[in-house]
Design a protein around this motif. Structure first.
Motif, PDB file in Angstrom:
ATOM      1  N   UNK A  23       0.811  -1.223   0.000  1.00 26.55           N
ATOM      2  CA  UNK A  23       0.000   0.000   0.000  1.00 26.55           C
ATOM      3  C   UNK A  23       0.846   1.275   0.000  1.00 26.55           C
ATOM      4  N   UNK A  24       2.005   1.230   0.622  1.00 25.91           N
ATOM      5  CA  UNK A  24       2.884   2.402   0.621  1.00 25.91           C
ATOM      6  C   UNK A  24       3.509   2.611  -0.755  1.00 25.91           C
ATOM      7  N   UNK A  25       3.794   1.522  -1.465  1.00 23.18           N
ATOM      8  CA  UNK A  25       4.315   1.641  -2.831  1.00 23.18           C
ATOM      9  C   UNK A  25       3.280   2.307  -3.730  1.00 23.18           C
ATOM     10  N   UNK A  26       2.026   1.954  -3.547  1.00 19.93           N
ATOM     11  CA  UNK A  26       0.953   2.560  -4.332  1.00 19.93           C
ATOM     12  C   UNK A  26       0.932   4.079  -4.117  1.00 19.93           C
ATOM     13  N   UNK A  27       1.031   4.505  -2.861  1.00 22.93           N
ATOM     14  CA  UNK A  27       1.013   5.942  -2.555  1.00 22.93           C
ATOM     15  C   UNK A  27       2.227   6.629  -3.183  1.00 22.93           C
ATOM     16  N   UNK A  28       3.401   6.036  -3.022  1.00 28.66           N
ATOM     17  CA  UNK A  28       4.629   6.618  -3.598  1.00 28.66           C
ATOM     18  C   UNK A  28       4.498   6.736  -5.115  1.00 28.66           C
ATOM     19  N   UNK A  29       4.015   5.682  -5.767  1.00 26.14           N
ATOM     20  CA  UNK A  29       3.859   5.702  -7.226  1.00 26.14           C
ATOM     21  C   UNK A  29       2.856   6.760  -7.668  1.00 26.14           C
ATOM     22  N   UNK A  30       1.756   6.897  -6.952  1.00 29.69           N
ATOM     23  CA  UNK A  30       0.732   7.879  -7.325  1.00 29.69           C
ATOM     24  C   UNK A  30       1.250   9.304  -7.172  1.00 29.69           C
ATOM     25  N   UNK A  31       2.044   9.545  -6.154  1.00 23.56           N
ATOM     26  CA  UNK A  31       2.538  10.902  -5.914  1.00 23.56           C
ATOM     27  C   UNK A  31       3.747  11.215  -6.782  1.00 23.56           C
ATOM     28  N   UNK A  32       4.684  10.285  -6.894  1.00 29.09           N
ATOM     29  CA  UNK A  32       5.927  10.530  -7.624  1.00 29.09           C
ATOM     30  C   UNK A  32       5.875  10.201  -9.101  1.00 29.09           C
ATOM     31  N   UNK A  33       4.938   9.368  -9.504  1.00 29.57           N
ATOM     32  CA  UNK A  33       4.802   8.997 -10.914  1.00 29.57           C
ATOM     33  C   UNK A  33       6.066   8.369 -11.474  1.00 29.57           C
ATOM     34  N   UNK A  34       6.426   8.785 -12.677  1.00 36.78           N
ATOM     35  CA  UNK A  34       7.595   8.214 -13.360  1.00 36.78           C
ATOM     36  C   UNK A  34       8.917   8.691 -12.773  1.00 36.78           C
TER      37      UNK A  34
END
Length: 160
Positions: free
Chosen positions: A39-50
């Motif tokens: 779940x933390x990876x999901x948040x990081x990916x959504x905020x930081x993107x590529x």
């Protein structure tokens, strides 16, 4: 074909060949972020993107009490510029594998859900599954955005 037309064609071909190289060089490489749980990876990916690469340390189905990192995960821990941890005392993995590496990395940024082990235990009444709280996840998302911004990542605050 005239000399001028040949020169113009050569310049156009050269520009078309070099332009993608210039764009690639201008793009900053993604930074590595180690997170404890998916779940933390999901948040990081959504905020930081590529601009980020999230590496999950405790994969789905693994137990934070007895999971041992793979060699690839150990490499990710060494490369990471940001760590996002649950921060609950029951996450033995964080205590055994992540925190010792953080001691050697004064430059590392760390985000802990709800402010760290002591507060995490208070927030969840001892339950280590603190990420199921919307309030805790919202605060964690803001903390992740702040940490990514400190690492030079262009953060879209509207996604939080």
């Amino acid at each position: 074909m005239s000399r001028r037309a040949l020169s113009l064609r050569a310049i156009t071909l050269l520009a078309a060949w070099l332009l993608p190289c210039a764009a690639t060089a201008a793009t900053a490489p993604a930074i590595d972020v180690c997170v404890s749980i998916p779940p933390l990876a999901y948040v990081v990916d959504r905020i930081g993107g590529e601009q980020v690469r999230a590496h999950v340390m405790i994969p789905p189905g693994a137990s934070p009490e007895n999971h041992a990192p793979t060699p690839r995960q150990l490499e990710s821990l060494e490369r990471a510029r940001l760590f996002v941890l649950v921060g609950h005392p029951d996450f033995v993995f964080e205590q055994s594998y992540v925190r010792p590496r953080l001691a050697d990395r004064p430059d590392a940024l760390v985000v802990e859900m709800a402010g760290g082990p002591q507060r995490a235990g208070e927030e969840a009444d001892g339950d280590p599954h603190i990420w199921v709280s919307p309030r805790v996840m919202q605060k964690t998302a803001r903390d992740i955005a702040d940490a990514l911004a400190r690492r030079g990542i262009d953060v879209d605050r509207h996604k939080i």
